[in-house]
Write an enzyme that holds these catalytic residues in place. Structure first.
Site, PDB file in Angstrom:
ATOM      1  N   SER A   1       0.803  -1.220   0.000  1.00 51.71           N
ATOM      2  CA  SER A   1       0.000   0.000   0.000  1.00 51.71           C
ATOM      3  C   SER A   1       0.837   1.272   0.000  1.00 51.71           C
ATOM      4  O   SER A   1       0.370   2.331  -0.436  1.00 51.71           O
ATOM      5  CB  SER A   1      -0.944   0.009   1.210  1.00 51.71           C
ATOM      6  OG  SER A   1      -0.219  -0.124   2.418  1.00 51.71           O
TER       7      SER A   1
ATOM      8  N   GLY B   1      -1.950  -4.273   1.208  1.00 52.50           N
ATOM      9  CA  GLY B   1      -2.053  -5.472   2.036  1.00 52.50           C
ATOM     10  C   GLY B   1      -1.120  -6.590   1.636  1.00 52.50           C
ATOM     11  O   GLY B   1      -1.097  -7.639   2.300  1.00 52.50           O
TER      12      GLY B   1
ATOM     13  N   ASN C   1       4.015  -5.399   5.672  1.00 53.69           N
ATOM     14  CA  ASN C   1       2.859  -6.148   6.173  1.00 53.69           C
ATOM     15  C   ASN C   1       3.282  -7.431   6.885  1.00 53.69           C
ATOM     16  O   ASN C   1       2.597  -7.880   7.812  1.00 53.69           O
ATOM     17  CB  ASN C   1       1.891  -6.459   5.028  1.00 53.69           C
ATOM     18  CG  ASN C   1       1.160  -5.213   4.561  1.00 53.69           C
ATOM     19  OD1 ASN C   1       0.578  -4.485   5.357  1.00 53.69           O
ATOM     20  ND2 ASN C   1       1.201  -4.948   3.271  1.00 53.69           N
TER      21      ASN C   1
ATOM     22  N   ASP D   1      -4.974   7.016   9.733  1.00 55.40           N
ATOM     23  CA  ASP D   1      -4.548   5.734  10.316  1.00 55.40           C
ATOM     24  C   ASP D   1      -3.105   5.776  10.822  1.00 55.40           C
ATOM     25  O   ASP D   1      -2.644   4.842  11.468  1.00 55.40           O
ATOM     26  CB  ASP D   1      -4.716   4.590   9.316  1.00 55.40           C
ATOM     27  CG  ASP D   1      -3.881   4.764   8.045  1.00 55.40           C
ATOM     28  OD1 ASP D   1      -3.002   5.655   8.009  1.00 55.40           O
ATOM     29  OD2 ASP D   1      -4.111   4.005   7.081  1.00 55.40           O
TER      30      ASP D   1
ATOM     31  N   HIS E   1      -0.246   5.299   6.578  1.00 54.24           N
ATOM     32  CA  HIS E   1      -0.070   5.584   5.158  1.00 54.24           C
ATOM     33  C   HIS E   1       0.193   7.066   4.926  1.00 54.24           C
ATOM     34  O   HIS E   1      -0.576   7.906   5.393  1.00 54.24           O
ATOM     35  CB  HIS E   1      -1.312   5.142   4.370  1.00 54.24           C
ATOM     36  CG  HIS E   1      -1.557   3.677   4.447  1.00 54.24           C
ATOM     37  ND1 HIS E   1      -2.428   3.115   5.361  1.00 54.24           N
ATOM     38  CD2 HIS E   1      -1.032   2.646   3.738  1.00 54.24           C
ATOM     39  CE1 HIS E   1      -2.437   1.805   5.205  1.00 54.24           C
ATOM     40  NE2 HIS E   1      -1.597   1.496   4.236  1.00 54.24           N
TER      41      HIS E   1
END
Length: 204
Positions: A33, A67, A96, A177, A180
């Site tokens: 991502s 992801g 991840n 979040d 990112h």
């Protein structure tokens, strides 16, 4: 004429993947991502900014998926190499794996296989590093952080840049979040990648 067509067909069939990649002007960005443009319009993501910087001399293909883990990337890479025949592969994976606490040894093995596969297809390889927050514990984060430099040394790759260098400690450059980067941070991400990409662009 029929003999000429037959000869050309046979010659083309004998070309190795490396021969295809040698004539290619394609850069394959293969990440998660952080490279896929999560939470923003795709033209705002750093691979799109890279395309703008390079102009028509190179084609940048962003095959990143939000992801994605190193295991998922390892599964997808062969078809991406076959489809795009890149001259350069930029691997930006591992975050991840780390956020899920997956074994560092497995992530390293997956990245190593992707490096080998990319080179077997005739591509030059660049590795992009990510880091984990300290709350994952020193033993794990130390192993994780060292993985990228160790792979680069083993396979003689350019020193892996830390993708979030210069913004990791600036909350205002992250989406809500706090994982990112925002669109405003994307030029900085490109600036972090650029020095290690330059020698790959010049190499033949």
């Amino acid at each position: 004429m029929a003999r000429i067509v037959l000869f050309l067909s046979l010659w083309m069939s004998l070309l190795t993947p490396a021969a295809w990649a040698a004539d290619s002007k394609t850069i394959l960005v293969f990440g998660d991502s952080l490279s896929a443009g999560y939470g923003m319009a795709l033209p705002q993501a750093w691979p799109s900014l890279l395309q703008q910087k390079l102009g028509s001399d190179w084609k940048v293909v962003n095959a990143s998926q939000s992801g994605e883990t190193t295991a998922g990337g390892l599964t997808r890479l062969p078809s991406a190499l076959k489809q795009h025949k890149p001259a350069i592969v930029l691997l930006e994976l591992g975050a991840n794996d780390g956020l899920r606490g997956l074994p560092v040894a497995a992530a390293r093995q997956n990245l190593e296989k992707m490096i080998v596969q990319s080179r077997a297809a005739g591509a030059r390889v660049g590795l992009i590093a990510t880091r984990l927050p300290p709350n994952f514990g020193a033993p794990y984060t130390t192993k994780f952080d060292a993985m990228f430099a160790e792979l680069a040394k083993t396979h003689r790759l350019p020193t892996p840049p830390f993708l979030l260098d210069g913004i990791a400690d600036q909350p205002n450059l992250f989406q809500p979040d706090q994982l990112h980067p925002t669109a405003a941070a994307q030029p900085r991400l490109l600036a972090n990648v650029w020095p290690s990409l330059q020698p790959l662009l010049k190499a033949r």
